[in-house]
Enzyme design. Sequence first.
Site, PDB file in Angstrom:
ATOM      1  N   ARG A 227      13.157  -3.923   5.317  1.00  0.00           N
ATOM      2  CA  ARG A 227      12.100  -3.753   6.332  1.00  0.00           C
ATOM      3  C   ARG A 227      12.624  -2.712   7.305  1.00  0.00           C
ATOM      4  O   ARG A 227      13.645  -2.940   7.973  1.00  0.00           O
ATOM      5  CB  ARG A 227      11.789  -5.081   7.011  1.00  0.00           C
ATOM      6  CG  ARG A 227      10.889  -4.923   8.206  1.00  0.00           C
ATOM      7  CD  ARG A 227      10.286  -6.220   8.671  1.00  0.00           C
ATOM      8  NE  ARG A 227       9.183  -6.628   7.815  1.00  0.00           N
ATOM      9  CZ  ARG A 227       8.176  -7.419   8.198  1.00  0.00           C
ATOM     10  NH1 ARG A 227       8.139  -7.884   9.424  1.00  0.00           N
ATOM     11  NH2 ARG A 227       7.222  -7.747   7.377  1.00  0.00           N
TER      12      ARG A 227
ATOM     13  N   HIS B 180       3.039  -1.449   3.325  1.00  0.00           N
ATOM     14  CA  HIS B 180       3.395  -2.869   3.248  1.00  0.00           C
ATOM     15  C   HIS B 180       2.876  -3.391   1.894  1.00  0.00           C
ATOM     16  O   HIS B 180       1.929  -4.173   1.837  1.00  0.00           O
ATOM     17  CB  HIS B 180       2.764  -3.625   4.420  1.00  0.00           C
ATOM     18  CG  HIS B 180       3.405  -4.946   4.723  1.00  0.00           C
ATOM     19  ND1 HIS B 180       4.475  -5.454   4.010  1.00  0.00           N
ATOM     20  CD2 HIS B 180       3.114  -5.884   5.669  1.00  0.00           C
ATOM     21  CE1 HIS B 180       4.817  -6.633   4.509  1.00  0.00           C
ATOM     22  NE2 HIS B 180       4.017  -6.914   5.509  1.00  0.00           N
TER      23      HIS B 180
ATOM     24  N   GLN C 275       2.420  -7.202   1.043  1.00  0.00           N
ATOM     25  CA  GLN C 275       1.288  -7.794   1.764  1.00  0.00           C
ATOM     26  C   GLN C 275      -0.014  -7.512   1.007  1.00  0.00           C
ATOM     27  O   GLN C 275      -0.818  -8.422   0.769  1.00  0.00           O
ATOM     28  CB  GLN C 275       1.206  -7.197   3.180  1.00  0.00           C
ATOM     29  CG  GLN C 275       0.065  -7.737   4.013  1.00  0.00           C
ATOM     30  CD  GLN C 275       0.258  -9.203   4.394  1.00  0.00           C
ATOM     31  OE1 GLN C 275       1.302  -9.563   4.904  1.00  0.00           O
ATOM     32  NE2 GLN C 275      -0.739 -10.026   4.141  1.00  0.00           N
TER      33      GLN C 275
ATOM     34  N   ASP D 265      -5.735  -6.118  11.575  1.00  0.00           N
ATOM     35  CA  ASP D 265      -4.302  -6.205  11.871  1.00  0.00           C
ATOM     36  C   ASP D 265      -4.111  -5.743  13.312  1.00  0.00           C
ATOM     37  O   ASP D 265      -5.027  -5.150  13.914  1.00  0.00           O
ATOM     38  CB  ASP D 265      -3.513  -5.319  10.887  1.00  0.00           C
ATOM     39  CG  ASP D 265      -2.005  -5.395  11.107  1.00  0.00           C
ATOM     40  OD1 ASP D 265      -1.521  -6.398  11.671  1.00  0.00           O
ATOM     41  OD2 ASP D 265      -1.282  -4.434  10.715  1.00  0.00           O
TER      42      ASP D 265
ATOM     43  N   CYS E  62      -3.074 -10.153   8.219  1.00  0.00           N
ATOM     44  CA  CYS E  62      -1.738 -10.312   7.621  1.00  0.00           C
ATOM     45  C   CYS E  62      -0.837 -11.171   8.505  1.00  0.00           C
ATOM     46  O   CYS E  62       0.148 -11.728   8.016  1.00  0.00           O
ATOM     47  CB  CYS E  62      -1.110  -8.948   7.389  1.00  0.00           C
ATOM     48  SG  CYS E  62      -0.966  -7.987   8.901  1.00  0.00           S
TER      49      CYS E  62
ATOM     50  N   ARG F  76       1.813 -15.083   0.090  1.00  0.00           N
ATOM     51  CA  ARG F  76       2.936 -14.150   0.101  1.00  0.00           C
ATOM     52  C   ARG F  76       4.060 -14.694  -0.782  1.00  0.00           C
ATOM     53  O   ARG F  76       4.681 -13.960  -1.541  1.00  0.00           O
ATOM     54  CB  ARG F  76       3.469 -13.958   1.535  1.00  0.00           C
ATOM     55  CG  ARG F  76       2.545 -13.235   2.494  1.00  0.00           C
ATOM     56  CD  ARG F  76       2.354 -11.777   2.139  1.00  0.00           C
ATOM     57  NE  ARG F  76       3.600 -11.033   2.047  1.00  0.00           N
ATOM     58  CZ  ARG F  76       4.249 -10.490   3.080  1.00  0.00           C
ATOM     59  NH1 ARG F  76       3.738 -10.585   4.293  1.00  0.00           N
ATOM     60  NH2 ARG F  76       5.376  -9.819   2.889  1.00  0.00           N
TER      61      ARG F  76
HETATM   62  N1   CP Z   1       2.576 -10.251   7.446  1.00  0.00           N
HETATM   63  C1   CP Z   1       3.896 -10.089   7.598  1.00  0.00           C
HETATM   64  O1   CP Z   1       4.535  -9.245   6.971  1.00  0.00           O
HETATM   65  O2   CP Z   1       4.459 -10.959   8.480  1.00  0.00           O
HETATM   66  P1   CP Z   1       5.936 -10.860   9.056  1.00  0.00           P
HETATM   67  O3   CP Z   1       6.018  -9.619   9.868  1.00  0.00           O
HETATM   68  O4   CP Z   1       6.104 -12.103   9.864  1.00  0.00           O
HETATM   69  O5   CP Z   1       6.893 -10.814   7.896  1.00  0.00           O
HETATM   70  N1  NVA Z   2       1.099  -3.397  11.240  1.00  0.00           N
HETATM   71  C1  NVA Z   2       1.994  -4.472  11.574  1.00  0.00           C
HETATM   72  C2  NVA Z   2       2.139  -5.407  10.435  1.00  0.00           C
HETATM   73  C3  NVA Z   2       3.000  -6.612  10.681  1.00  0.00           C
HETATM   74  C4  NVA Z   2       3.129  -7.477   9.476  1.00  0.00           C
HETATM   75  C5  NVA Z   2       3.337  -3.903  11.996  1.00  0.00           C
HETATM   76  O1  NVA Z   2       3.822  -2.975  11.338  1.00  0.00           O
HETATM   77  O2  NVA Z   2       3.909  -4.359  12.988  1.00  0.00           O
END
Ligand code: CP
Ligand code: NVA
Length: 306
Positions: A103, A130, A133, A225, A265, A292
């Site tokens: 990440r 992502h 997701q 989102d 999400c 997920r």
């Molecule tokens: N939707 C998602 O990726 O959640 P987190 O950021 O909590 O992993």
């Molecule tokens: N768009 C958001 C998604 C979190 C799962 C972010 O990148 O923070």
Amino acid sequence: MNGKRDLITLESLTSKEIFDLLKLARKLKKKPLAKKGIYADKTLALLFQKPSNRTRISFEVAMVHLGGYVLYLSPREISMGEREPVKDVARVVSRYVDGIVARVFSHKDVEDLACYSDVPVINGLSDLAHPCQALSDIFTLLEKKKTLKGVRVAYVGDGNNVLNSLLIACAKTGVHINAAAPEGYGPEGQFLDKAREIAAESGAEINVFNNPHLAVQGCDAIYTDVWVSMGQEDQREKRLEAFRGFQVNEKLLREANEDAVIMHCLPAHRGEEVSDVIDGKDSVIYDQAENRMHMQKAVLLKIMGK
Ligand code: CP
Ligand code: NVA
């Protein structure tokens, strides 16, 4: 090249592979421990530069169900790109483990990790994509609507990493998508162009609007989102102003199809991109979150092998 597979964006999966993942995820949801112990000799490293609830836990529990071992490495432990270059992290970590979920802030970092790593790398969220997701979201849509044929999703809000991947996932599975964002906040051009190219073959319709009310017409799901993604905190005020009028609420839901579901999400910011309609009977957010884990397991089996 050792022939390893990575999952950095969904462009690397064929439509057939995505449909196979949907099938496998459904099977694993019915029987979570179907292949107990299959990963008894496998270790997965989670290299995370940003916080996470769903991505971290679902990958960890998926590995436990498969009998494998997980190492979670927080930003402070690895300091990828600061304490040492990404390529050294990739080369060293891949000598110890069988797979990496990363990440990152910059998409280039996850691309570099994949490039320099000897083991499969899965994108657990970057500023641009992502993919895990979006795969889970298509799985949830299929569960809720029983088919993907003719299904139309409205994505209302920021043209961010979640939308970029959702566009590709919809295009590859033939799901129609209407995206609505304020001027200047639409989806990333490279993902939109690619999605349109794929959609020309799959029959998916991809439409972009600046008006959420037009976007939700005839839709079976409304997805949103956050307006301020991780790493954009310094733009908060400007973004809250720009997205005014784009909230997913009861009024907008009533403009979509009668059986339309609300998707997010998570994490959600109630009162910003979504009202408490997200806590109502039309919301499927917790199924999305649960899925997920089932999809992650399917992804691991596909990318790290059986
Ligand atoms: N939707 C998602 O990726 O959640 P987190 O950021 O909590 O992993
Ligand atoms: N768009 C958001 C998604 C979190 C799962 C972010 O990148 O923070």
